[in-house]
Design an enzyme around this catalytic site. Structure first.
Site, PDB file in Angstrom:
ATOM      1  N   HIS A 177       2.619 -11.300  14.485  1.00 39.58           N
ATOM      2  CA  HIS A 177       3.718 -11.831  15.297  1.00 39.58           C
ATOM      3  C   HIS A 177       3.495 -13.294  15.685  1.00 39.58           C
ATOM      4  O   HIS A 177       4.420 -13.979  16.130  1.00 39.58           O
ATOM      5  CB  HIS A 177       3.873 -10.969  16.552  1.00 39.58           C
ATOM      6  CG  HIS A 177       5.254 -10.998  17.134  1.00 39.58           C
ATOM      7  ND1 HIS A 177       6.280 -11.770  16.628  1.00 39.58           N
ATOM      8  CD2 HIS A 177       5.792 -10.346  18.203  1.00 39.58           C
ATOM      9  CE1 HIS A 177       7.376 -11.602  17.335  1.00 39.58           C
ATOM     10  NE2 HIS A 177       7.105 -10.738  18.312  1.00 39.58           N
ATOM     11  N   THR A 230       0.846  -1.189   0.000  1.00 41.53           N
ATOM     12  CA  THR A 230       0.000   0.000   0.000  1.00 41.53           C
ATOM     13  C   THR A 230       0.880   1.237   0.000  1.00 41.53           C
ATOM     14  O   THR A 230       1.919   1.274   0.667  1.00 41.53           O
ATOM     15  CB  THR A 230      -0.953   0.010   1.216  1.00 41.53           C
ATOM     16  OG1 THR A 230      -1.778   1.179   1.171  1.00 41.53           O
ATOM     17  CG2 THR A 230      -0.203  -0.007   2.531  1.00 41.53           C
TER      18      THR A 230
END
Length: 407
Positions: free
Chosen positions: A378, A326
């Site tokens: 994560h 993006t």
């Protein structure tokens, strides 16, 4: 009598919102003619009637949510195509509005069958933009010689007017100080999905910065010859896409997704490129980016961006991506933390290029710099892989000749 049913839209889409009825009760409709425009989470879809006749009943109103397979309108038997009613057919032809001719030399005045002569012929995207901007399509002058109003016509008409707030029928302004505007279905979907990602992932973001000197110099040297050879312009997105693909190959967990207790590593490289449109952010996908050269990537990006702006993206253009890029820099963003896209575990955020003083050896020089951000889940990606991935993207972009040679 025939029932108009919400068709199968896509595997992941089970409902839509009625954006606009294109016919009203009493209108004559031909087989294959559009009767309603549906707004789904990703694209707008026009539904056709499988039978000719007269619209007898609309079972839902504009703005209502309808499910796939649900009956939304009834078409009854009536005049329109019956050979036994030549007088009705003759009158109907006189009432037809301009549209694209059915044959190459057919008169423009004998194309669309409708009893509403005041309704202009327009693409779904043009109607949507006109609704949002409060523009009367009857006042728009189309460029198309056949009289069909397109997005470009609505946009050009809007730029000639003094900006006014869009008319909100269902939520009027309160004493002139505030305006309540109902979120479009697509905006509601974007909001809910972003919130879901934030709540269901262990998302972190790591940052780095890229010295864009060499990329900009190489692009400046090659852009004219590149355009001459390929008929597409050489932009920065192809460099970033190729750098991302190379980094994904080295750090495969960044190119994966979580499925329950399993990590699914993708062995393909379908890169989503976020594009801003009037209806919100969409992410069309450059397929098999690892197999494409710079020109092919730039061509795909240009074509997808145009389809996005014209609201012509198909669901197949936006499903199945493995990683997303993006670019907030086009709006002037200096730094941001992009949010993961769907089930993907990584997204790269580009930002504006800004000249800043940096240390080059023992000297301070002014260089064009860009902050980049990698947001990642994560639960799947450790800090070592996330930092290594972003560092590799940086190194490749600071040595762009290597990328072009590899392509």
């Amino acid at each position: 009598m025939a029932e108009i049913i919400v068709p199968e839209l896509a595997e992941s889409i089970t409902e839509g919102t009625i954006a606009q009825w294109l016919k009203k009760p009493g209108d004559t409709i031909e087989k294959g003619e559009f009767i309603v425009e549906l707004e789904t989470d990703k694209v707008n879809v026009e539904v056709i009637s499988e039978e000719a006749g007269v619209v007898s009943e609309l079972l839902f109103g504009e703005g209502d949510t309808v499910q796939v397979g649900e009956v939304i309108a009834i078409v009854g038997a009536g005049s329109g195509t019956s050979a036994a009613q030549p007088q009705a057919e003759e009158v109907k032809v006189e009432e037809k509005a301009p549209d694209i001719p059915k044959a190459e030399n057919a008169p423009i005045t004998k194309v669309e069958t409708t009893s509403d002569t005041s309704r202009p012929i327009a693409s779904p995207a043009a109607r949507k933009m006109a609704r949002e901007k409060g523009i009367d399509l009857n006042e728009v002058s189309p460029v198309d010689p056949m009289g069909r109003v397109r997005v470009q016509d609505v946009s050009a008409h809007g730029s000639k007017q003094i900006a006014e707030p869009a008319k909100i029928v269902s939520a009027p302004t309160d004493d002139g100080r505030t305006t309540r505007e109902k979120m479009s279905r697509r905006r509601q979907t974007i909001a809910s999905r972003l919130l879901e990602v934030k709540q269901s992932t262990a998302m972190l973001t790591t940052f780095n910065e890229i010295d864009m000197t060499n990329v900009m110099a190489l692009r400046s040297r090659k852009k004219d010859k590149f355009f001459e050879d390929n008929q597409v312009r050489l932009g920065f997105m192809s460099f970033f896409t190729k750098a991302v693909v190379a980094a994904l190959k080295k750090y495969p967990y960044v190119n994966s997704q979580l499925d329950g207790e399993y990590i699914v590593k993708n062995n393909f490289f379908d890169i989503g490129i976020a594009v801003s449109t009037e209806g919100g952010l969409v992410v069309p996908i450059v397929r098999d980016a690892d197999r494409k050269n710079f020109a092919e990537i730039e061509g795909d990006i240009g074509e997808l961006a145009k389809k996005a702006r014209d609201n012509k993206l198909a669901l197949s253009d936006m499903t199945g991506g493995s990683f997303t890029i993006t670019n907030g820099g086009v709006f002037g963003s200096l730094m941001s933390t992009p949010i993961l896209n769907g089930t993907q575990v990584g997204i790269l955020g580009m930002h504006t290029i800004q000249k800043r003083p940096i240390a080059v050896g023992s000297e301070i020089q002014i260089r064009p710099m860009m902050y980049v951000a990698l947001s990642y889940d994560h639960r799947v990606i450790d800090g070592k892989d996330s930092v290594g991935f972003l560092k590799m993207v940086k190194e490749l972009l600071e040595n762009p000749e290597d990328l072009m040679l590899e392509s």
